[in-house]
Design a protein around this motif. Structure first.
Motif, short mmCIF file in Angstrom:
data_model
loop_
_atom_site.label_atom_id
_atom_site.label_comp_id
_atom_site.label_asym_id
_atom_site.label_seq_id
_atom_site.Cartn_x
_atom_site.Cartn_y
_atom_site.Cartn_z
N ALA A 75 0.79 -1.23 0.00
CA ALA A 75 0.00 0.00 0.00
C ALA A 75 0.82 1.28 0.00
CB ALA A 75 -0.94 0.01 1.21
N THR A 76 2.09 1.20 0.42
CA THR A 76 2.86 2.43 0.59
C THR A 76 4.25 2.29 0.00
OG1 THR A 76 1.70 2.78 2.70
CG2 THR A 76 3.64 4.14 2.28
N ALA A 77 4.61 3.20 -0.89
CA ALA A 77 5.98 3.35 -1.39
C ALA A 77 6.60 2.03 -1.82
CB ALA A 77 6.86 4.02 -0.33
N SER A 78 5.87 1.24 -2.58
CA SER A 78 6.42 -0.01 -3.10
C SER A 78 6.07 -0.12 -4.58
CB SER A 78 5.87 -1.21 -2.33
OG SER A 78 4.47 -1.23 -2.34
N THR A 79 7.04 -0.46 -5.40
CA THR A 79 6.83 -0.51 -6.85
C THR A 79 7.65 -1.64 -7.47
OG1 THR A 79 8.62 1.06 -7.29
CG2 THR A 79 6.41 1.97 -7.04
N VAL A 80 7.23 -2.04 -8.66
CA VAL A 80 8.01 -2.88 -9.55
C VAL A 80 8.16 -2.10 -10.85
CG1 VAL A 80 8.11 -5.04 -10.85
CG2 VAL A 80 7.11 -5.02 -8.55
N GLY A 81 9.37 -2.02 -11.37
CA GLY A 81 9.54 -1.27 -12.60
C GLY A 81 10.96 -1.34 -13.12
N PRO A 82 11.22 -0.74 -14.27
CA PRO A 82 12.55 -0.77 -14.86
C PRO A 82 13.53 0.12 -14.10
CG PRO A 82 11.09 0.61 -16.16
CD PRO A 82 10.25 -0.01 -15.09
N ALA A 83 14.79 -0.26 -14.12
CA ALA A 83 15.86 0.56 -13.54
C ALA A 83 16.96 0.69 -14.57
CB ALA A 83 16.39 -0.08 -12.26
N SER A 84 17.56 1.87 -14.65
CA SER A 84 18.59 2.15 -15.64
C SER A 84 19.95 1.68 -15.14
CB SER A 84 18.62 3.66 -15.95
OG SER A 84 17.39 4.07 -16.49
N ILE A 85 20.10 0.38 -15.07
CA ILE A 85 21.35 -0.25 -14.64
C ILE A 85 21.75 -1.24 -15.72
CG2 ILE A 85 22.44 -1.74 -12.93
CD1 ILE A 85 20.39 -0.67 -10.90
N GLN A 86 22.98 -1.15 -16.21
CA GLN A 86 23.51 -2.07 -17.20
C GLN A 86 22.60 -2.22 -18.41
OE1 GLN A 86 24.44 -5.75 -15.17
NE2 GLN A 86 26.46 -4.99 -14.69
N GLY A 87 21.99 -1.15 -18.83
CA GLY A 87 21.16 -1.21 -20.01
C GLY A 87 19.73 -1.60 -19.77
N GLY A 88 19.40 -1.95 -18.53
CA GLY A 88 18.02 -2.27 -18.20
C GLY A 88 17.87 -3.49 -17.33
N VAL A 89 17.25 -3.32 -16.16
CA VAL A 89 16.92 -4.42 -15.26
C VAL A 89 15.54 -4.16 -14.68
CG1 VAL A 89 19.36 -4.76 -14.67
CG2 VAL A 89 17.90 -3.40 -13.15
N CYS A 90 15.00 -5.15 -14.00
CA CYS A 90 13.74 -4.99 -13.29
C CYS A 90 14.03 -4.81 -11.81
CB CYS A 90 12.86 -6.22 -13.51
SG CYS A 90 11.25 -6.14 -12.70
N GLU A 91 13.41 -3.80 -11.21
CA GLU A 91 13.64 -3.49 -9.80
C GLU A 91 12.35 -3.67 -9.00
OE1 GLU A 91 15.35 0.13 -6.94
OE2 GLU A 91 14.65 0.56 -8.99
N LEU A 92 12.43 -4.45 -7.93
CA LEU A 92 11.35 -4.57 -6.95
C LEU A 92 11.82 -3.81 -5.72
CD1 LEU A 92 11.36 -7.24 -8.79
CD2 LEU A 92 9.86 -8.19 -7.03
N THR A 93 11.08 -2.78 -5.32
CA THR A 93 11.60 -1.91 -4.27
C THR A 93 10.50 -1.39 -3.36
OG1 THR A 93 12.98 0.05 -3.84
CG2 THR A 93 11.43 0.18 -5.69
N SER A 94 10.88 -1.04 -2.15
CA SER A 94 9.99 -0.40 -1.20
C SER A 94 10.82 0.27 -0.12
CB SER A 94 9.03 -1.42 -0.55
OG SER A 94 8.16 -0.77 0.36
N ALA A 95 10.20 1.22 0.58
CA ALA A 95 10.88 1.92 1.68
C ALA A 95 9.98 1.97 2.91
CB ALA A 95 11.27 3.33 1.24
N THR A 96 9.01 1.04 2.99
CA THR A 96 8.06 1.04 4.10
C THR A 96 8.02 -0.34 4.73
OG1 THR A 96 6.72 2.72 2.99
CG2 THR A 96 5.67 1.49 4.77
#
Length: 313
Positions: A75-96
């Motif tokens: 519900a809060t500050a969490s996403t899945v999306g592209p990251a500009s690392i080494q030409g493109g990776v998938c990032e799963l991230t959150s800060a909550t």
């Protein structure tokens, strides 16, 4: 036969293993044959440098995305999306604290379902009456990195699971729930030593996970590692599934005897356990953490099916 080996890419701020796959693990892998004749098996290979990563916004219930994905975020500050690392990776991230971020490969893009080409770990009953053509060899390898291995920041799971849902990783430990099948690598949210030490686990949908390998390797932050497995129902009973970390084969195997208890196996004619490649993480504190996936390959090859001029085995 071609291994479809990709060149190493080590730029972009994250060191470690390149995007190539482990040649020994993929020996004999023949995607061209499967494209010609799908009865041989099926495969999936994704590299986020060339394949768009689905963007899963904050507070999104399990949903379907283009390209054969399902995703979920807390519900809060969490996403899945592209990251500009080494030409493109998938990032799963959150800060909550206690927020989930999940991504699952759904072969037909079915919402709340795996689709028409699931992966099934079928084991022989070791008698001659068993229909061997129902068995399948499953191989999997992915390349991942984490932004931190600090204590109590994040836990994660990568491998095969049933259909994902909210809170499939425990709030406190990030351990997998006991209500669905899992088979793969897990890092518990806890002390720094736990967060840096992936373990190999498996479970059916009825019990807590069984730890097969307590220490599959040691990780540090912002470094790429490869994780692989080779489940071969026709291998000798003491080496039914092998595991790989950074191209090195483990001396610990899943045995045939182990598959009889708490293993997510499919039993011919009575029980079907549908699984799909899954990438999951959960925050253990209100501190930013990320799981990065650059590429993965998975293949299911049916036993006893001829290829071209080969005889049936």
């Amino acid at each position: 036969m071609s291994h479809a080996v990709q060149p190493a890419v080590n730029s972009g701020g994250l060191a470690g293993a390149g995007r190539q796959y482990t040649a020994e693990l993929w020996d004999g892998y023949d995607p061209a044959a499967m494209l010609r004749d799908p009865t041989i098996g099926h495969f999936d290979q994704v590299d986020f440098a060339s394949t768009p990563c689905p963007i899963v916004a904050t507070n999104l219930a399990l949903a379907n995305f283009a390209g054969g994905w399902t995703g979920f975020t807390g519900a809060t500050a969490s996403t899945v999306g592209p990251a500009s690392i080494q030409g493109g990776v998938c990032e799963l991230t959150s800060a909550t604290d206690n927020m989930d971020t999940y991504l699952q490969r759904s072969t037909l893009g079915v919402v709340n379902g795996i689709g028409g080409r699931p992966y099934a770990f079928v084991t022989s009953n070791e008698v001659t009456a068993w229909p061997y053509h129902h068995l399948a060899r499953i191989r999997f390898e992915c390349r991942l990195a984490v932004s931190t291995v600090a204590a109590n920041v994040q836990g994660w799971f990568v491998g095969f699971s049933g259909v994902l849902a909210d809170n499939d990783l425990d709030d406190d430990t990030a351990d997998v729930v006991t209500t669905k099948p899992f088979f793969g690598w897990s890092v518990l949210n806890g002390a720094a030593a736990e967060n840096a030490t992936p373990r190999v686990i498996y479970q059916n949908a009825t019990a807590a996970p069984t730890t097969l390998i307590a220490n599959a390797g040691t990780m540090v932050a912002n470094t790429w590692y490869t994780f692989g497995m080779d489940f071969d129902p026709m291998a000798k009973s003491t080496e039914r599934c092998s595991f790989w970390f950074n191209g090195v084969k483990s001396s610990t195997f899943l045995t045939h005897a182990m598959t009889a208890t708490n293993f997510p196996r499919t039993i011919d004619g009575s029980t079907m356990v549908d699984l799909a490649p899954s990438f999951m993480r959960k925050n253990g504190a209100s501190t930013a953490g990320s799981l990065y996936i650059s590429n993965f390959r998975v293949c299911q090859e049916f036993v006893g099916v001829s290829r071209g001029n080969e005889a049936c085995g």
